[in-house]
Design a protein around this motif. Structure first.
Motif, PDB file in Angstrom:
ATOM      1  N   GLU A 163      37.528  44.959  32.782  1.00 14.52           N
ATOM      2  CA  GLU A 163      36.948  43.588  33.553  1.00 14.52           C
ATOM      3  C   GLU A 163      36.340  42.786  32.280  1.00 14.52           C
ATOM      4  OE1 GLU A 163      35.354  44.183  37.222  1.00 14.52           O
ATOM      5  OE2 GLU A 163      36.116  46.563  36.951  1.00 14.52           O
ATOM      6  N   VAL A 164      36.583  41.637  32.235  1.00 10.19           N
ATOM      7  CA  VAL A 164      36.110  40.565  31.122  1.00 10.19           C
ATOM      8  C   VAL A 164      35.171  39.592  31.874  1.00 10.19           C
ATOM      9  CG1 VAL A 164      37.852  41.200  29.459  1.00 10.19           C
ATOM     10  CG2 VAL A 164      38.198  39.304  31.094  1.00 10.19           C
ATOM     11  N   ALA A 165      34.384  38.998  30.901  1.00 11.71           N
ATOM     12  CA  ALA A 165      33.495  38.036  31.560  1.00 11.71           C
ATOM     13  C   ALA A 165      34.643  36.647  31.894  1.00 11.71           C
ATOM     14  CB  ALA A 165      32.581  37.264  30.515  1.00 11.71           C
ATOM     15  N   ALA A 166      34.147  35.863  32.835  1.00 12.01           N
ATOM     16  CA  ALA A 166      34.796  34.778  33.480  1.00 12.01           C
ATOM     17  C   ALA A 166      35.150  33.897  32.388  1.00 12.01           C
ATOM     18  CB  ALA A 166      34.039  34.102  34.663  1.00 12.01           C
ATOM     19  N   ASP A 167      34.456  33.748  31.264  1.00 10.51           N
ATOM     20  CA  ASP A 167      34.882  32.698  30.279  1.00 10.51           C
ATOM     21  C   ASP A 167      35.391  33.160  29.118  1.00 10.51           C
ATOM     22  OD1 ASP A 167      33.036  34.412  29.012  1.00 10.51           O
ATOM     23  OD2 ASP A 167      31.732  32.738  28.218  1.00 10.51           O
ATOM     24  N   GLN A 168      36.180  34.502  29.362  1.00  4.46           N
ATOM     25  CA  GLN A 168      36.998  35.089  28.369  1.00  4.46           C
ATOM     26  C   GLN A 168      38.417  35.141  28.873  1.00  4.46           C
ATOM     27  OE1 GLN A 168      35.517  38.578  26.969  1.00  4.46           O
ATOM     28  NE2 GLN A 168      33.722  37.658  26.242  1.00  4.46           N
ATOM     29  N   VAL A 169      38.698  34.847  30.150  1.00  8.53           N
ATOM     30  CA  VAL A 169      39.977  35.307  30.721  1.00  8.53           C
ATOM     31  C   VAL A 169      41.205  34.493  30.296  1.00  8.53           C
ATOM     32  CG1 VAL A 169      39.180  36.112  33.043  1.00  8.53           C
ATOM     33  CG2 VAL A 169      39.657  33.730  32.804  1.00  8.53           C
ATOM     34  N   ASN A 170      40.804  33.411  29.347  1.00 10.58           N
ATOM     35  CA  ASN A 170      41.880  32.717  28.887  1.00 10.58           C
ATOM     36  C   ASN A 170      42.252  33.272  27.461  1.00 10.58           C
ATOM     37  OD1 ASN A 170      39.669  32.139  27.401  1.00 10.58           O
ATOM     38  ND2 ASN A 170      40.027  29.714  27.615  1.00 10.58           N
ATOM     39  N   GLN A 171      41.771  34.166  27.293  1.00 10.00           N
ATOM     40  CA  GLN A 171      42.011  34.886  25.696  1.00 10.00           C
ATOM     41  C   GLN A 171      43.187  36.181  26.118  1.00 10.00           C
ATOM     42  OE1 GLN A 171      38.758  36.206  23.830  1.00 10.00           O
ATOM     43  NE2 GLN A 171      37.672  34.231  24.367  1.00 10.00           N
ATOM     44  N   TYR A 172      43.463  36.544  27.321  1.00  7.39           N
ATOM     45  CA  TYR A 172      43.944  38.009  27.495  1.00  7.39           C
ATOM     46  C   TYR A 172      44.968  37.382  28.412  1.00  7.39           C
ATOM     47  CZ  TYR A 172      40.179  39.542  25.150  1.00  7.39           C
ATOM     48  OH  TYR A 172      38.854  40.013  24.547  1.00  7.39           O
ATOM     49  N   GLY A 173      45.981  38.733  28.644  1.00  9.73           N
ATOM     50  CA  GLY A 173      47.032  38.791  29.674  1.00  9.73           C
ATOM     51  C   GLY A 173      45.978  39.228  31.156  1.00  9.73           C
ATOM     52  N   ILE A 174      46.346  38.603  32.057  1.00 11.70           N
ATOM     53  CA  ILE A 174      45.332  38.770  33.419  1.00 11.70           C
ATOM     54  C   ILE A 174      46.124  39.313  34.332  1.00 11.70           C
ATOM     55  CG2 ILE A 174      43.866  37.724  35.074  1.00 11.70           C
ATOM     56  CD1 ILE A 174      42.677  37.943  32.318  1.00 11.70           C
ATOM     57  N   VAL A 175      45.730  40.408  35.218  1.00 11.55           N
ATOM     58  CA  VAL A 175      46.608  40.915  36.364  1.00 11.55           C
ATOM     59  C   VAL A 175      45.821  40.730  37.666  1.00 11.55           C
ATOM     60  CG1 VAL A 175      47.588  42.569  34.894  1.00 11.55           C
ATOM     61  CG2 VAL A 175      45.694  43.176  36.004  1.00 11.55           C
ATOM     62  N   THR A 176      46.652  40.911  38.697  1.00  4.74           N
ATOM     63  CA  THR A 176      46.010  40.943  40.034  1.00  4.74           C
ATOM     64  C   THR A 176      46.370  42.548  40.421  1.00  4.74           C
ATOM     65  OG1 THR A 176      47.821  39.755  40.846  1.00  4.74           O
ATOM     66  CG2 THR A 176      45.774  38.546  40.427  1.00  4.74           C
ATOM     67  N   ALA A 177      45.551  42.655  41.384  1.00  6.75           N
ATOM     68  CA  ALA A 177      45.842  44.182  41.958  1.00  6.75           C
ATOM     69  C   ALA A 177      45.443  44.067  43.444  1.00  6.75           C
ATOM     70  CB  ALA A 177      44.833  45.278  41.469  1.00  6.75           C
ATOM     71  N   ALA A 178      46.149  44.734  44.368  1.00  3.97           N
ATOM     72  CA  ALA A 178      46.044  44.942  45.697  1.00  3.97           C
ATOM     73  C   ALA A 178      44.826  45.547  46.203  1.00  3.97           C
ATOM     74  CB  ALA A 178      47.391  45.617  46.339  1.00  3.97           C
ATOM     75  N   ASN A 179      44.724  46.585  45.163  1.00  5.64           N
ATOM     76  CA  ASN A 179      43.237  47.292  45.247  1.00  5.64           C
ATOM     77  C   ASN A 179      42.555  47.462  44.063  1.00  5.64           C
ATOM     78  OD1 ASN A 179      45.096  48.705  43.934  1.00  5.64           O
ATOM     79  ND2 ASN A 179      44.385  50.608  44.602  1.00  5.64           N
ATOM     80  N   PRO A 180      41.686  46.323  43.875  1.00  2.74           N
ATOM     81  CA  PRO A 180      41.108  45.869  42.578  1.00  2.74           C
ATOM     82  C   PRO A 180      39.957  47.096  42.200  1.00  2.74           C
ATOM     83  CG  PRO A 180      40.837  43.826  43.620  1.00  2.74           C
ATOM     84  CD  PRO A 180      41.453  44.910  44.646  1.00  2.74           C
ATOM     85  N   ASP A 181      39.314  47.847  43.270  1.00  3.16           N
ATOM     86  CA  ASP A 181      38.414  49.018  43.046  1.00  3.16           C
ATOM     87  C   ASP A 181      39.107  50.190  43.086  1.00  3.16           C
ATOM     88  OD1 ASP A 181      36.516  47.144  42.666  1.00  3.16           O
ATOM     89  OD2 ASP A 181      36.264  46.813  45.001  1.00  3.16           O
ATOM     90  N   GLY A 182      40.455  50.339  43.187  1.00  2.00           N
ATOM     91  CA  GLY A 182      40.965  51.669  43.284  1.00  2.00           C
ATOM     92  C   GLY A 182      40.957  52.501  42.188  1.00  2.00           C
ATOM     93  N   GLU A 183      41.376  53.641  42.056  1.00  2.00           N
ATOM     94  CA  GLU A 183      41.559  54.573  40.762  1.00  2.00           C
ATOM     95  C   GLU A 183      42.527  54.070  40.141  1.00  2.00           C
ATOM     96  OE1 GLU A 183      41.749  58.940  41.598  1.00  2.00           O
ATOM     97  OE2 GLU A 183      41.863  59.177  39.476  1.00  2.00           O
ATOM     98  N   PHE A 184      43.931  54.085  41.098  1.00  2.00           N
ATOM     99  CA  PHE A 184      45.033  53.704  40.379  1.00  2.00           C
ATOM    100  C   PHE A 184      45.263  52.083  41.052  1.00  2.00           C
ATOM    101  CE2 PHE A 184      45.737  58.129  40.534  1.00  2.00           C
ATOM    102  CZ  PHE A 184      45.572  58.496  39.287  1.00  2.00           C
ATOM    103  N   LEU A 185      45.217  51.010  40.089  1.00  6.06           N
ATOM    104  CA  LEU A 185      45.373  49.713  40.820  1.00  6.06           C
ATOM    105  C   LEU A 185      46.869  49.595  40.968  1.00  6.06           C
ATOM    106  CD1 LEU A 185      42.423  49.741  39.274  1.00  6.06           C
ATOM    107  CD2 LEU A 185      42.617  47.351  38.915  1.00  6.06           C
ATOM    108  N   MET A 186      47.285  49.104  42.215  1.00  5.61           N
ATOM    109  CA  MET A 186      48.542  48.726  42.444  1.00  5.61           C
ATOM    110  C   MET A 186      48.449  47.149  42.105  1.00  5.61           C
ATOM    111  SD  MET A 186      49.847  51.200  43.144  1.00  5.61           S
ATOM    112  CE  MET A 186      49.202  52.857  43.512  1.00  5.61           C
ATOM    113  N   LEU A 187      49.513  47.035  40.803  1.00  3.30           N
ATOM    114  CA  LEU A 187      49.239  45.663  40.269  1.00  3.30           C
ATOM    115  C   LEU A 187      50.364  44.649  41.127  1.00  3.30           C
ATOM    116  CD1 LEU A 187      48.911  45.986  36.384  1.00  3.30           C
ATOM    117  CD2 LEU A 187      47.381  46.050  38.510  1.00  3.30           C
ATOM    118  N   THR A 188      49.860  43.380  41.334  1.00  2.31           N
ATOM    119  CA  THR A 188      50.803  42.476  42.244  1.00  2.31           C
ATOM    120  C   THR A 188      51.102  41.172  41.191  1.00  2.31           C
ATOM    121  OG1 THR A 188      48.637  41.705  43.252  1.00  2.31           O
ATOM    122  CG2 THR A 188      49.663  43.338  44.460  1.00  2.31           C
ATOM    123  N   GLY A 189      50.708  41.100  40.060  1.00  2.00           N
ATOM    124  CA  GLY A 189      51.000  39.946  39.373  1.00  2.00           C
ATOM    125  C   GLY A 189      50.383  40.244  37.804  1.00  2.00           C
ATOM    126  N   ALA A 190      50.875  39.217  36.977  1.00  2.24           N
ATOM    127  CA  ALA A 190      50.454  39.520  35.664  1.00  2.24           C
ATOM    128  C   ALA A 190      50.687  37.901  35.054  1.00  2.24           C
ATOM    129  CB  ALA A 190      51.135  40.479  34.956  1.00  2.24           C
TER     130      ALA A 190
END
Ligand code: UTP
Length: 299
Positions: A163-190
């Motif tokens: 998890e990165v600070a909001a002003d750093q998201v443009n430096q990395y690949g960013i994913v979305t998850a169906a369960n962002p707080d789960g132990e295994f995140l089910m990724l829905t986009g990158a």
């Protein structure tokens, strides 16, 4: 058999830290006492990796030399009474076999991973970026956790997430998850380096991956980005669109990713490691404190 092979791409040009990288690889830059890529290899060795395939390029031969067993140097240290220094070369004797192939044109990280396909075939593999250290002194167990998730969850791909600070998201690949707080995140986009105002989350891809061989098929279908580069993040997005099981595993709360992608992160990484050096950290902290106090009183 558990995954025991890792692809380590080190073929990039390192243009963000010129002139440091004019004639030396970015992955060989010093962080504290070791070059970056040594932390990466030591981390992989601790995670059960026994074979490493480096994706190299022109000007990267010092990486190969660094992992050779240097009998001449060993003899020299013995003959000149410098036996205590021999321990610094223990990493040469790790239980790892090294392989090297060249990325002949620097067409992006995804393209670098694709260069491994003829050698790796259908075997699942870890991918670990050669310019990123996970955990102080590379002491993270994330790769082990990822291999275990890959096996127990029958995943097609597992991605390390920070998890990165909001002003750093443009430096990395960013994913979305169906369960962002789960132990295994089910990724829905990158998405690779989204704009600050359109980033879908603050879950960044943290330089470690496990893939089965479907990634090569996705990489072959990825369209080059506006700079003509084949991005690994775009292949992850394609895998997700194909319905593949792509899982995220977060770094532990106390675990940071240190990359040397630019001077800002390189300087911070070096300072973090130097200030905690077991031999010189304490005096260095005093030194820094003196400088900061005298600057304050001057100001
Ligand atoms: P980066 O994109 O941070 O490295 O890739 P770079 O291309 O050297 O960056 P610039 O030139 O400063 O912008 C992360 C990792 O992927 C490797 C790099 O060597 C680095 O370890 N890489 C990148 C490749 O192997 N091939 C490529 O075409 C690009």
């Amino acid at each position: 058999m558990s995954i025991n092979i890792a692809i380590v791409p080190v073929a990039g040009q390192g243009t963000s830290v010129l002139p440091l990288t004019k004639s030396q690889p970015k992955e060989m830059l010093a962080v504290g006492r070791k070059p970056v890529v040594q932390y990466v290899v030591e981390e992989l060795a601790r995670s059960g990796i026994e074979r490493i395939l480096f994706i190299t390029s022109n000007g990267k031969s010092s990486i190969e030399a660094h992992f050779d067993i240097d009998e001449q140097l060993i003899q020299y240290l013995r003959e000149t009474g410098r036996e205590p220094n021999l321990a610094e070369l223990d990493y040469e004797r790790q239980n790892i076999e090294y392989f090297y192939t060249r990325q002949r044109r620097q067409l992006g990280l995804g393209h670098a991973v694709l260069c491994a396909q003829p050698l790796i075939g259908r075997e699942p593999a870890v991918v670990a970026l050669g310019d990123s250290i996970i955990g102080r002194n590379g002491d993270s167990r994330i790769v082990q956790r990822m291999i275990s998730a890959f096996e127990t969850q029958h995943a097609d791909a597992v991605i390390a997430i920070e998890e990165v600070a909001a002003d750093q998201v443009n430096q990395y690949g960013i994913v979305t998850a169906a369960n962002p707080d789960g132990e295994f995140l089910m990724l829905t986009g990158a998405v690779e380096k989204p704009a600050l105002d359109s980033a879908p989350s603050n879950l960044s891809i943290a330089a470690r991956y496990v893939f089965n061989s479907t990634v090569y098929d996705a990489l072959q279908r990825v369209e080059p980005d506006t700079n003509g580069l084949i991005q690994l993040t775009d292949a992850i997005e394609l895998l997700i669109q194909d319905g593949a099981k792509v899982i995220g595993v977060k770094l532990g709360n106390q675990t940071k990713r240190y990359d040397i992608g630019g001077f800002d992160s390189y300087f911070k990484t070096f300072i973090d490691f130097a200030l905690t050096d077991p031999e010189f950290g304490a005096t260095l902290r005093e030194h820094v404190q003196t400088i900061l106090t005298s600057n304050e009183s001057e100001g």
